[in-house]
Design an enzyme around this catalytic site. Structure first.
Site, mmCIF file in Angstrom:
data_model
loop_
_atom_site.group_PDB
_atom_site.id
_atom_site.type_symbol
_atom_site.label_atom_id
_atom_site.label_comp_id
_atom_site.label_asym_id
_atom_site.label_seq_id
_atom_site.Cartn_x
_atom_site.Cartn_y
_atom_site.Cartn_z
ATOM 1 N N TYR A 1 1.014 -1.335 0.027
ATOM 2 C CA TYR A 1 -0.169 0.132 0.018
ATOM 3 C C TYR A 1 0.979 1.069 -0.099
ATOM 4 C CZ TYR A 1 -3.683 -2.859 0.710
ATOM 5 O OH TYR A 1 -5.165 -4.038 1.085
ATOM 6 N N TYR B 1 -11.578 -6.589 7.275
ATOM 7 C CA TYR B 1 -10.819 -6.998 5.488
ATOM 8 C C TYR B 1 -10.684 -8.062 5.813
ATOM 9 C CZ TYR B 1 -6.518 -6.784 3.717
ATOM 10 O OH TYR B 1 -5.110 -7.146 2.940
ATOM 11 N N ASP C 1 -13.019 -15.867 8.983
ATOM 12 C CA ASP C 1 -11.590 -15.612 8.871
ATOM 13 C C ASP C 1 -11.186 -15.088 10.269
ATOM 14 O OD1 ASP C 1 -9.518 -14.151 8.017
ATOM 15 O OD2 ASP C 1 -10.489 -13.385 6.754
ATOM 16 N N LYS D 1 -2.054 -16.234 8.522
ATOM 17 C CA LYS D 1 -1.215 -15.788 9.327
ATOM 18 C C LYS D 1 -0.334 -15.730 10.527
ATOM 19 C CE LYS D 1 -2.222 -10.756 8.926
ATOM 20 N NZ LYS D 1 -3.416 -10.560 8.438
HETATM 21 C C1 LIG Z 1 -3.748 -10.267 7.145
HETATM 22 C C2 LIG Z 1 -6.088 -10.892 6.706
HETATM 23 C C3 LIG Z 1 -6.183 -11.675 5.351
HETATM 24 C C4 LIG Z 1 -5.265 -11.865 4.394
HETATM 25 O O1 LIG Z 1 -3.796 -11.845 4.501
HETATM 26 P P1 LIG Z 1 -2.971 -12.807 2.916
HETATM 27 O O2 LIG Z 1 -2.205 -13.245 3.972
HETATM 28 O O3 LIG Z 1 -2.168 -10.674 3.616
HETATM 29 O O4 LIG Z 1 -3.281 -12.998 2.103
HETATM 30 C C5 LIG Z 1 -7.504 -12.083 5.406
HETATM 31 N N1 LIG Z 1 -8.247 -11.979 5.854
HETATM 32 C C6 LIG Z 1 -8.014 -11.563 7.501
HETATM 33 C C7 LIG Z 1 -8.707 -11.545 8.925
HETATM 34 C C8 LIG Z 1 -6.509 -11.013 7.595
HETATM 35 O O5 LIG Z 1 -5.560 -10.281 8.458
#
Ligand SMILES: *Cc1c(COP(=O)(O)O)cnc(C)c1O
Length: 444
Positions: free
Chosen positions: A23, A154, A263, A292
């Site tokens: 970004y 997000y 997520d 992550k």
């Molecule tokens: C970081 C994140 C993503 C995306 O993961 P990347 O490995 O960066 O593609 C999706 N959802 C959440 C909640 C995140 O924190």
């Protein structure tokens, strides 16, 4: 400087104009060069030649929960490299992938029995959305292809994932014709930790649930699923919300034939004080994404888990297969490190560590409340957030915190930390003090 390291200034000038950073414009604010990393420490060099030894307050974006150069993770990587590094997953399988899938189904909420290994969080979200659409197809409901998501959410940077990110703060405006028009619910009401419980205003929660029921009820015939970050919205604003909203989402999704997609890419593996944030509401999603911290921050890997019912509907459809398959699916190095990271997590007393960090952050960030520029301080698990009344001067606060020995990466009006779980009470105190001093110096 570690022996053999390239001076930071030289590296930074070679980087500028050559590499894109997240970004950022091609020649945005100068990055710092990493000269070394060990435990909770980063050794950084600035463009002007200054060097900093800093406590890492960011865990490299929620991922490096065991710190850097962890001996067990280093060894797992070396051991697997000595066997084989990568093999295709089409028609082949291997021990690291099977062991990882067994561990994941064993530790996630009961009922998530099947695993798709993806190569990043965004891809795991793409797979989750695809699974939901294929599930509806398998149930004879091909018109159910849309999603309902939360404002302030997000879910990643690929196109389908962008479509379920916050429509204002996300990237919808930049790619209007390429992003599917999804439905959005307001942010669920904020919740605060009180005596270990996440409490919200009951009236606000009831009003939010009414909007949820109404929106999903009116659009049910076109909706495949409901996607959210359980209890803590991360990159969309570090917003903790009422577990009651998550429980209601579970109920309303089930009542209307939608799949609930949690997520847990940021919240998973203990970050909020529960192993998975879904546990705050005792909820089992139909589909769960993790990423992550999965490999302890060593390699890129994510996973999409689903229930037997979801798998059955997909497999029972004329398509039969789940239509996804990345080149580096199930990368053995990443899977081997993930197994070692999960083993370390469960054997390290993560709950006590996260609780200790929570208490340490509450104490260390408390002085920020009295700063003129600060609107609010909030802590949940190993996440500490200082919200300012206006936008953060990111380069200035980053530099000021570094001068106090702390690496942070603020965004918008937020200076926040999610320390590695191995952080000592001294590390946590230093992180809090560095954040408070950095904000005080720049914003007052
Ligand atoms: C970081 C994140 C993503 C995306 O993961 P990347 O490995 O960066 O593609 C999706 N959802 C959440 C909640 C995140 O924190």
């Amino acid at each position: 400087m570690p022996e053999g390291a390239v001076p930071g200034g030289t590296l930074i000038s070679r980087d500028r104009g050559l590499l894109w950073h997240p970004y950022a414009p091609l020649e945005g604010d100068a990055p710092y060069a990493v000269l070394g990393a060990s435990g909770t420490r980063l050794s950084l060099g600035a463009a002007d030649g200054t060097q900093f030894d800093a406590v890492d307050a960011m865990s490299s974006w929620w991922s490096a929960i065991h710190g850097y150069r962890n001996p067990a993770l280093d060894q797992a990587l070396l051991d697997q490299a000595g066997r084989f590094s990568h093999v295709m997953f089409g028609g082949l399988t291997h021990a690291p992938a099977v062991e990882l899938a067994e561990r994941l189904t064993g530790m996630t909420p009961d009922g998530l029995d099947h695993v798709f290994l993806a190569d990043s969080g965004s891809v795991s979200v793409e797979v989750a959305l695809k699974m939901a659409v294929q599930y509806q197809l398998g149930r004879g409901r091909p018109q159910r292809t849309r999603f309902v998501a939360l404002r302030g959410g997000y879910h990643g940077d690929t196109f389908a994932a962008m479509g379920v990110c916050d429509p204002v703060d996300g990237m919808h405006a930049a790619f209007p014709s390429l992003i599917a028009k999804q439905l959005f619910l307001p942010r669920p009401p904020a919740a605060r930790l009180v005596g270990g419980e996440l409490l919200a205003d009951a009236g606000e929660l009831a009003a939010w649930i009414a909007v949820l029921e109404d929106t999903v009820g009116r659009h049910r015939d076109e909706l495949a699923g409901l996607i959210l970050e359980p209890v803590l919205q991360g990159a969309g604003g570090m917003h903790a919300y009422a577990p009651g909203a998550l429980a209601a989402a579970r109920r309303v999704a089930s009542d209307n034939g939608l799949l609930l997609i949690c997520d847990e890419i940021a919240t998973g593996f203990g970050r909020t004080g529960r192993l998975f944030a879904s546990e705050w509401a005792g909820v089992v999603p139909d589909i769960m994404c993790v990423g992550k911290a999965l490999t302890g921050g060593y390699l890129t890997l994510a996973a999409t888990l689903c229930s037997a019912e979801v798998a059955r509907a997909i497999t029972g459809s004329p398509l039969r297969a789940l239509l996804h398959g990345p080149t580096f699916m199930g990368n053995p190095l990443a899977c081997a490190v993930a197994c070692a990271s999960l083993e370390l997590l469960v054997s390290s007393g993560w709950q006590d560590r996260v609780r200790g960090i929570e208490q340490g952050l509450e104490a260390a960030l408390a002085p920020a409340v009295s700063l003129e520029s600060v609107r609010e301080v909030r802590v949940l698990g190993a996440v500490g957030v200082v919200e300012l009344s206006g936008p953060v001067d990111v380069p200035a606060v980053t530099r000021a915190a570094l001068q106090h020995g702390v690496w942070v990466r603020p965004f918008r009006n937020l200076v926040y930390t999610m320390p590695p779980y191995i952080s000592t009470p001294g590390d946590v105190a230093a992180i809090g003090a560095g954040i408070v001093a950095g904000i005080a110096r720049v914003h007052g």
